[in-house]
Write a protein that holds these residues in place. Structure first.
Motif, PDB file in Angstrom:
ATOM      1  N   VAL A  26     -70.680  17.762 -30.680  1.00 34.53           N
ATOM      2  CA  VAL A  26     -69.509  18.640 -30.801  1.00 34.53           C
ATOM      3  C   VAL A  26     -69.088  19.163 -29.431  1.00 34.53           C
ATOM      4  O   VAL A  26     -67.908  19.073 -29.061  1.00 34.53           O
ATOM      5  N   ASP A  27     -70.034  19.703 -28.677  1.00 35.08           N
ATOM      6  CA  ASP A  27     -69.701  20.251 -27.353  1.00 35.08           C
ATOM      7  C   ASP A  27     -69.186  19.166 -26.411  1.00 35.08           C
ATOM      8  O   ASP A  27     -68.286  19.411 -25.602  1.00 35.08           O
ATOM      9  N   THR A  28     -69.737  17.969 -26.517  1.00 35.92           N
ATOM     10  CA  THR A  28     -69.282  16.851 -25.684  1.00 35.92           C
ATOM     11  C   THR A  28     -67.838  16.492 -26.024  1.00 35.92           C
ATOM     12  O   THR A  28     -67.010  16.301 -25.129  1.00 35.92           O
ATOM     13  N   ALA A  29     -67.519  16.429 -27.314  1.00 35.38           N
ATOM     14  CA  ALA A  29     -66.156  16.103 -27.741  1.00 35.38           C
ATOM     15  C   ALA A  29     -65.171  17.192 -27.313  1.00 35.38           C
ATOM     16  O   ALA A  29     -64.088  16.897 -26.802  1.00 35.38           O
ATOM     17  N   VAL A  30     -65.553  18.452 -27.499  1.00 39.22           N
ATOM     18  CA  VAL A  30     -64.678  19.563 -27.119  1.00 39.22           C
ATOM     19  C   VAL A  30     -64.420  19.543 -25.616  1.00 39.22           C
ATOM     20  O   VAL A  30     -63.283  19.708 -25.164  1.00 39.22           O
ATOM     21  N   ALA A  31     -65.465  19.303 -24.831  1.00 36.11           N
ATOM     22  CA  ALA A  31     -65.334  19.285 -23.371  1.00 36.11           C
ATOM     23  C   ALA A  31     -64.419  18.151 -22.899  1.00 36.11           C
ATOM     24  O   ALA A  31     -63.756  18.273 -21.876  1.00 36.11           O
ATOM     25  N   ALA A  32     -64.364  17.060 -23.656  1.00 37.33           N
ATOM     26  CA  ALA A  32     -63.531  15.918 -23.265  1.00 37.33           C
ATOM     27  C   ALA A  32     -62.047  16.275 -23.311  1.00 37.33           C
ATOM     28  O   ALA A  32     -61.243  15.692 -22.585  1.00 37.33           O
ATOM     29  N   GLY A  33     -61.675  17.207 -24.187  1.00 35.40           N
ATOM     30  CA  GLY A  33     -60.295  17.678 -24.227  1.00 35.40           C
ATOM     31  C   GLY A  33     -59.332  16.869 -25.064  1.00 35.40           C
ATOM     32  O   GLY A  33     -58.232  17.317 -25.356  1.00 35.40           O
ATOM     33  N   SER A  34     -59.707  15.667 -25.491  1.00 35.42           N
ATOM     34  CA  SER A  34     -58.780  14.834 -26.263  1.00 35.42           C
ATOM     35  C   SER A  34     -59.159  14.768 -27.743  1.00 35.42           C
ATOM     36  O   SER A  34     -58.709  13.889 -28.464  1.00 35.42           O
ATOM     37  N   PHE A  35     -59.977  15.733 -28.169  1.00 41.65           N
ATOM     38  CA  PHE A  35     -60.434  15.756 -29.565  1.00 41.65           C
ATOM     39  C   PHE A  35     -60.183  17.120 -30.216  1.00 41.65           C
ATOM     40  O   PHE A  35     -60.974  17.583 -31.028  1.00 41.65           O
ATOM     41  N   LYS A  36     -59.068  17.757 -29.881  1.00 41.07           N
ATOM     42  CA  LYS A  36     -58.768  19.085 -30.436  1.00 41.07           C
ATOM     43  C   LYS A  36     -58.612  19.030 -31.957  1.00 41.07           C
ATOM     44  O   LYS A  36     -59.115  19.895 -32.673  1.00 41.07           O
ATOM     45  N   THR A  37     -57.919  18.021 -32.455  1.00 34.44           N
ATOM     46  CA  THR A  37     -57.716  17.902 -33.899  1.00 34.44           C
ATOM     47  C   THR A  37     -59.044  17.637 -34.595  1.00 34.44           C
ATOM     48  O   THR A  37     -59.336  18.224 -35.640  1.00 34.44           O
TER      49      THR A  37
END
Length: 150
Positions: free
Chosen positions: A23-34
């Motif tokens: 989750v934190d990795t996806a959030v940090a990437a910035g392109s997974f807000k939805t």
């Protein structure tokens, strides 16, 4: 004094290198807000922050944008259906791109994903556009389309 500075720098570097959870990795990437919003709405954040390991085929914001807004809004409000869709993107275990084999694989949701390897990796009708984003509890493969259970 010099040894202390070097030791402190090494300790800080090792902390920075530790992988974040999925989750934190996806959030940090910035392109997974939805995706992050959907995981929260479905109550799956804690699950994907758990021990794992998991392989997540993560649709980008652009992938979610392919779904008509009214349909996406309805999906985000239907927790049971949303949970089914999101867990359909998750496979138990950490499968790196080099280990992917064509065929069917069972998802956490219980349905089967069809994996293709000709001309790049595909998951049902979605193309893997970035592979092997390593997290502390698994791996993320970025896909360009949201896959829906049958």
């Amino acid at each position: 004094m010099k040894k202390l500075i070097i030791a402190t720098a090494l300790a800080a570097a090792s902390l920075a290198v530790q992988a974040k959870d999925i989750v934190d990795t996806a959030v940090a990437a910035g392109s997974f807000k939805t995706l992050a919003t959907a995981l929260q709405a479905a109550g799956l954040v804690d699950t994907l922050k758990g021990k794992g390991p998991f392989t997540v085929f993560a649709p980008t914001d652009a992938a979610f944008a392919k779904i008509p807004k009214a349909d996406l809004d309805a999906l985000l409000k239907d927790k049971a259906k949303l949970t089914a869709v999101l867990t359909y993107h998750v496979v138990p275990g950490a499968v790196m791109a080099k280990d992917v084999k064509a065929g069917s694989v069972k998802t956490v949701q219980g349905g089967m994903l069809t994996i293709g390897t000709t001309g790049g990796v595909t998951v049902n009708n979605a193309k893997v556009v970035q592979a092997d984003i390593v997290a502390s509890n698994g791996v993320i493969h970025v896909i360009d389309t949201v896959v829906l259970p049958k």
